[in-house]
Design a protein around this motif. Structure first.
Motif, PDB file in Angstrom:
ATOM      1  N   SER A  43     -28.434 -24.604   7.077  1.00 48.91           N
ATOM      2  CA  SER A  43     -27.890 -25.078   8.339  1.00 48.91           C
ATOM      3  C   SER A  43     -26.394 -25.394   8.288  1.00 48.91           C
ATOM      4  O   SER A  43     -25.777 -25.580   9.319  1.00 48.91           O
ATOM      5  N   ILE A  44     -25.845 -25.474   7.097  1.00 48.72           N
ATOM      6  CA  ILE A  44     -24.421 -25.772   6.937  1.00 48.72           C
ATOM      7  C   ILE A  44     -23.713 -24.509   6.462  1.00 48.72           C
ATOM      8  O   ILE A  44     -24.151 -23.866   5.516  1.00 48.72           O
ATOM      9  N   ASN A  45     -22.624 -24.190   7.120  1.00 53.06           N
ATOM     10  CA  ASN A  45     -21.827 -23.048   6.713  1.00 53.06           C
ATOM     11  C   ASN A  45     -21.216 -23.332   5.345  1.00 53.06           C
ATOM     12  O   ASN A  45     -20.302 -24.143   5.219  1.00 53.06           O
ATOM     13  N   GLN A  46     -21.720 -22.684   4.322  1.00 57.28           N
ATOM     14  CA  GLN A  46     -21.290 -22.941   2.954  1.00 57.28           C
ATOM     15  C   GLN A  46     -19.852 -22.479   2.691  1.00 57.28           C
ATOM     16  O   GLN A  46     -19.248 -22.864   1.704  1.00 57.28           O
ATOM     17  N   GLU A  47     -19.302 -21.684   3.588  1.00 59.03           N
ATOM     18  CA  GLU A  47     -17.920 -21.231   3.457  1.00 59.03           C
ATOM     19  C   GLU A  47     -16.948 -22.180   4.148  1.00 59.03           C
ATOM     20  O   GLU A  47     -15.744 -21.994   4.054  1.00 59.03           O
ATOM     21  N   SER A  48     -17.465 -23.185   4.855  1.00 63.69           N
ATOM     22  CA  SER A  48     -16.610 -24.120   5.597  1.00 63.69           C
ATOM     23  C   SER A  48     -17.141 -25.542   5.438  1.00 63.69           C
ATOM     24  O   SER A  48     -17.473 -26.213   6.416  1.00 63.69           O
ATOM     25  N   ILE A  49     -17.209 -25.992   4.198  1.00 59.75           N
ATOM     26  CA  ILE A  49     -17.758 -27.312   3.887  1.00 59.75           C
ATOM     27  C   ILE A  49     -16.962 -28.419   4.569  1.00 59.75           C
ATOM     28  O   ILE A  49     -17.527 -29.411   5.022  1.00 59.75           O
ATOM     29  N   GLU A  50     -15.640 -28.285   4.656  1.00 57.84           N
ATOM     30  CA  GLU A  50     -14.795 -29.307   5.281  1.00 57.84           C
ATOM     31  C   GLU A  50     -15.263 -29.600   6.711  1.00 57.84           C
ATOM     32  O   GLU A  50     -15.396 -30.752   7.097  1.00 57.84           O
ATOM     33  N   GLU A  51     -15.513 -28.557   7.479  1.00 62.63           N
ATOM     34  CA  GLU A  51     -15.975 -28.733   8.849  1.00 62.63           C
ATOM     35  C   GLU A  51     -17.370 -29.343   8.884  1.00 62.63           C
ATOM     36  O   GLU A  51     -17.672 -30.181   9.733  1.00 62.63           O
ATOM     37  N   ALA A  52     -18.209 -28.933   7.970  1.00 60.59           N
ATOM     38  CA  ALA A  52     -19.583 -29.435   7.931  1.00 60.59           C
ATOM     39  C   ALA A  52     -19.626 -30.922   7.598  1.00 60.59           C
ATOM     40  O   ALA A  52     -20.449 -31.656   8.126  1.00 60.59           O
ATOM     41  N   LEU A  53     -18.747 -31.360   6.734  1.00 60.40           N
ATOM     42  CA  LEU A  53     -18.731 -32.760   6.316  1.00 60.40           C
ATOM     43  C   LEU A  53     -18.530 -33.699   7.495  1.00 60.40           C
ATOM     44  O   LEU A  53     -19.144 -34.765   7.569  1.00 60.40           O
ATOM     45  N   VAL A  54     -17.722 -33.302   8.435  1.00 61.69           N
ATOM     46  CA  VAL A  54     -17.471 -34.124   9.618  1.00 61.69           C
ATOM     47  C   VAL A  54     -18.751 -34.322  10.424  1.00 61.69           C
ATOM     48  O   VAL A  54     -18.997 -35.399  10.972  1.00 61.69           O
ATOM     49  N   CYS A  55     -19.593 -33.307  10.482  1.00 63.09           N
ATOM     50  CA  CYS A  55     -20.820 -33.355  11.289  1.00 63.09           C
ATOM     51  C   CYS A  55     -22.027 -33.907  10.526  1.00 63.09           C
ATOM     52  O   CYS A  55     -23.042 -34.221  11.142  1.00 63.09           O
ATOM     53  N   LEU A  56     -21.934 -34.031   9.212  1.00 64.58           N
ATOM     54  CA  LEU A  56     -23.078 -34.437   8.408  1.00 64.58           C
ATOM     55  C   LEU A  56     -23.751 -35.717   8.901  1.00 64.58           C
ATOM     56  O   LEU A  56     -24.973 -35.754   9.050  1.00 64.58           O
ATOM     57  N   PRO A  57     -22.994 -36.794   9.196  1.00 61.91           N
ATOM     58  CA  PRO A  57     -23.682 -38.011   9.674  1.00 61.91           C
ATOM     59  C   PRO A  57     -24.485 -37.790  10.953  1.00 61.91           C
ATOM     60  O   PRO A  57     -25.570 -38.338  11.114  1.00 61.91           O
ATOM     61  N   VAL A  58     -23.987 -36.966  11.840  1.00 64.64           N
ATOM     62  CA  VAL A  58     -24.694 -36.689  13.097  1.00 64.64           C
ATOM     63  C   VAL A  58     -25.986 -35.942  12.799  1.00 64.64           C
ATOM     64  O   VAL A  58     -27.051 -36.290  13.314  1.00 64.64           O
ATOM     65  N   TRP A  59     -25.917 -34.918  11.954  1.00 59.16           N
ATOM     66  CA  TRP A  59     -27.108 -34.131  11.634  1.00 59.16           C
ATOM     67  C   TRP A  59     -28.160 -34.980  10.932  1.00 59.16           C
ATOM     68  O   TRP A  59     -29.334 -34.918  11.259  1.00 59.16           O
ATOM     69  N   VAL A  60     -27.720 -35.751   9.958  1.00 60.66           N
ATOM     70  CA  VAL A  60     -28.668 -36.571   9.200  1.00 60.66           C
ATOM     71  C   VAL A  60     -29.289 -37.646  10.090  1.00 60.66           C
ATOM     72  O   VAL A  60     -30.490 -37.887  10.045  1.00 60.66           O
ATOM     73  N   ALA A  61     -28.475 -38.288  10.927  1.00 58.07           N
ATOM     74  CA  ALA A  61     -28.991 -39.340  11.818  1.00 58.07           C
ATOM     75  C   ALA A  61     -29.918 -38.780  12.882  1.00 58.07           C
ATOM     76  O   ALA A  61     -30.839 -39.459  13.331  1.00 58.07           O
ATOM     77  N   ALA A  62     -29.700 -37.529  13.283  1.00 59.51           N
ATOM     78  CA  ALA A  62     -30.527 -36.929  14.329  1.00 59.51           C
ATOM     79  C   ALA A  62     -31.929 -36.584  13.841  1.00 59.51           C
ATOM     80  O   ALA A  62     -32.828 -36.386  14.655  1.00 59.51           O
ATOM     81  N   CYS A  63     -32.109 -36.540  12.542  1.00 57.63           N
ATOM     82  CA  CYS A  63     -33.419 -36.203  11.994  1.00 57.63           C
ATOM     83  C   CYS A  63     -34.308 -37.441  11.940  1.00 57.63           C
ATOM     84  O   CYS A  63     -33.852 -38.522  11.578  1.00 57.63           O
ATOM     85  N   HIS A  64     -35.559 -37.261  12.306  1.00 59.06           N
ATOM     86  CA  HIS A  64     -36.511 -38.375  12.340  1.00 59.06           C
ATOM     87  C   HIS A  64     -36.853 -38.862  10.938  1.00 59.06           C
ATOM     88  O   HIS A  64     -37.055 -40.048  10.717  1.00 59.06           O
ATOM     89  N   GLU A  65     -36.945 -37.946   9.994  1.00 59.34           N
ATOM     90  CA  GLU A  65     -37.285 -38.298   8.615  1.00 59.34           C
ATOM     91  C   GLU A  65     -36.321 -37.603   7.671  1.00 59.34           C
ATOM     92  O   GLU A  65     -35.660 -36.641   8.037  1.00 59.34           O
TER      93      GLU A  65
END
Length: 146
Positions: A43-65
């Motif tokens: 789900s994370i673009n492995q070629e653009s980790i910098e951009e993914a890092l910014v969104c990580l808290p949102v993705w992790v928090a959006a998951c129920h478990e």
């Protein structure tokens, strides 16, 4: 909301698959349906980790478990520790965090107390420097993080 699935790329893929299938079986028995899982690797673009890092808290928090497949290297990988820490900081309770051991003793209290983010590694050296700088600046330093 789907569960967040995470693991170290360095751990045994067959054990990860077996443990994930065991968790899936329990999930189906409890919920009467197949789980939808957000897998970071896909789900994370492995070629653009910098951009993914910014969104990580949102993705992790959006998951129920939060489902972590914990093998020999899980708690030595910096990305794994950051994802787990973000889950806790974003309000993840013990009931919604599943640390699934791939080997005996992988998730014991003693094993968890031994975790030290300063010794954790990344495959990409620039990721390691970047993540440790974020930990020092955002989370109150490595001591609090641990």
């Amino acid at each position: 909301r789907p569960p967040h699935g995470t693991s170290s790329w360095h751990d045994d893929s067959e054990r990860k698959w077996a443990q994930l299938q065991a968790w899936r079986t329990r999930f189906v028995a409890e919920h009467g349906r197949e789980p939808t899982v957000w897998l970071d690797r896909f789900s994370i673009n492995q070629e653009s980790i910098e951009e993914a890092l910014v969104c990580l808290p949102v993705w992790v928090a959006a998951c129920h478990e939060f489902v972590a497949l914990c093998g020999r290297s899980y708690f030595t990988r910096l990305w794994c520790l950051v994802e787990l820490y973000v889950r806790v900081e974003m309000g993840g309770s013990a009931e919604t965090i599943h640390l699934l051991p791939l080997r005996s003793g992988a998730t014991t209290p003693a094993a968890l107390r031994a975790v030290d983010v300063r010794r954790a590694q990344c495959s990409v050296e620039s990721d390691q420097h970047h993540l440790l700088a974020i930990i020092e600046g955002s989370f109150g330093g490595a001591s609090k993080f641990n």
